[in-house]
Design a protein around this motif. Structure first.
Motif, PDB file in Angstrom:
ATOM      1  N   ARG A  51       0.584  -1.289   0.206  1.00  0.00           N
ATOM      2  CA  ARG A  51      -0.333   0.080  -0.068  1.00  0.00           C
ATOM      3  C   ARG A  51       0.601   1.248  -0.154  1.00  0.00           C
ATOM      4  N   ALA A  52       1.900   1.121   0.642  1.00  0.00           N
ATOM      5  CA  ALA A  52       2.761   2.257   1.365  1.00  0.00           C
ATOM      6  C   ALA A  52       3.364   2.124  -0.816  1.00  0.00           C
ATOM      7  N   ALA A  53       4.158   1.859  -1.126  1.00  0.00           N
ATOM      8  CA  ALA A  53       4.096   1.433  -2.049  1.00  0.00           C
ATOM      9  C   ALA A  53       3.367   2.404  -3.389  1.00  0.00           C
ATOM     10  N   LEU A  54       2.445   1.407  -3.357  1.00  0.00           N
ATOM     11  CA  LEU A  54       1.143   2.396  -4.125  1.00  0.00           C
ATOM     12  C   LEU A  54       1.348   3.762  -4.496  1.00  0.00           C
ATOM     13  N   ASN A  55       1.642   3.981  -3.193  1.00  0.00           N
ATOM     14  CA  ASN A  55       0.689   5.807  -2.739  1.00  0.00           C
ATOM     15  C   ASN A  55       1.369   6.404  -2.892  1.00  0.00           C
ATOM     16  N   SER A  56       3.269   5.843  -2.810  1.00  0.00           N
ATOM     17  CA  SER A  56       4.595   6.757  -3.317  1.00  0.00           C
ATOM     18  C   SER A  56       4.568   6.688  -4.639  1.00  0.00           C
ATOM     19  N   LEU A  57       4.220   5.971  -5.778  1.00  0.00           N
ATOM     20  CA  LEU A  57       3.733   6.331  -6.782  1.00  0.00           C
ATOM     21  C   LEU A  57       2.828   7.058  -7.293  1.00  0.00           C
ATOM     22  N   SER A  58       1.570   6.819  -6.733  1.00  0.00           N
ATOM     23  CA  SER A  58       1.406   7.700  -7.153  1.00  0.00           C
ATOM     24  C   SER A  58       0.877   9.527  -7.319  1.00  0.00           C
ATOM     25  N   ALA A  59       2.350   9.588  -5.571  1.00  0.00           N
ATOM     26  CA  ALA A  59       2.305  10.811  -5.676  1.00  0.00           C
ATOM     27  C   ALA A  59       3.486  11.879  -5.993  1.00  0.00           C
ATOM     28  N   MET A  60       3.593  10.537  -7.358  1.00  0.00           N
ATOM     29  CA  MET A  60       4.948  11.185  -8.050  1.00  0.00           C
ATOM     30  C   MET A  60       4.471  11.739  -9.404  1.00  0.00           C
ATOM     31  N   PRO A  61       5.042  12.971  -9.408  1.00  0.00           N
ATOM     32  CA  PRO A  61       4.828  13.827 -10.047  1.00  0.00           C
ATOM     33  C   PRO A  61       5.052  13.180 -11.838  1.00  0.00           C
ATOM     34  N   HIS A  62       3.790  13.263 -12.698  1.00  0.00           N
ATOM     35  CA  HIS A  62       4.069  12.727 -14.191  1.00  0.00           C
ATOM     36  C   HIS A  62       4.007  12.950 -15.143  1.00  0.00           C
TER      37      HIS A  62
END
Length: 62
Positions: A51-62
């Motif tokens: 869950r933390a890994a997915l949250n950190s990936l979704s918080a990254m600017p694209h």
């Protein structure tokens, strides 16, 4: 005759194992409880990590 002897020896072994388990039932329960607790903790920590890994990936600017 050989089959009867084999069956008798298997029954004796089963009785011996049953007596051994009856004597060590508290130890077996402790080991089982420890294993269940460890598996539950592993599942919770794995879920939180993913869950933390997915949250950190979704918080990254694209």
């Amino acid at each position: 005759m050989f089959i009867i002897f084999k069956l008798n020896s298997l029954m004796e072994e089963a009785v011996m194992i049953k007596k051994l388990l009856e004597k060590n039932i508290v130890g077996i329960l402790r080991i089982s409880l420890t294993a269940v607790t460890g598996l539950l903790a592993y599942q919770i920590l794995s879920y939180l990590f993913i869950r933390a890994a997915l949250n950190s990936l979704s918080a990254m600017p694209h």
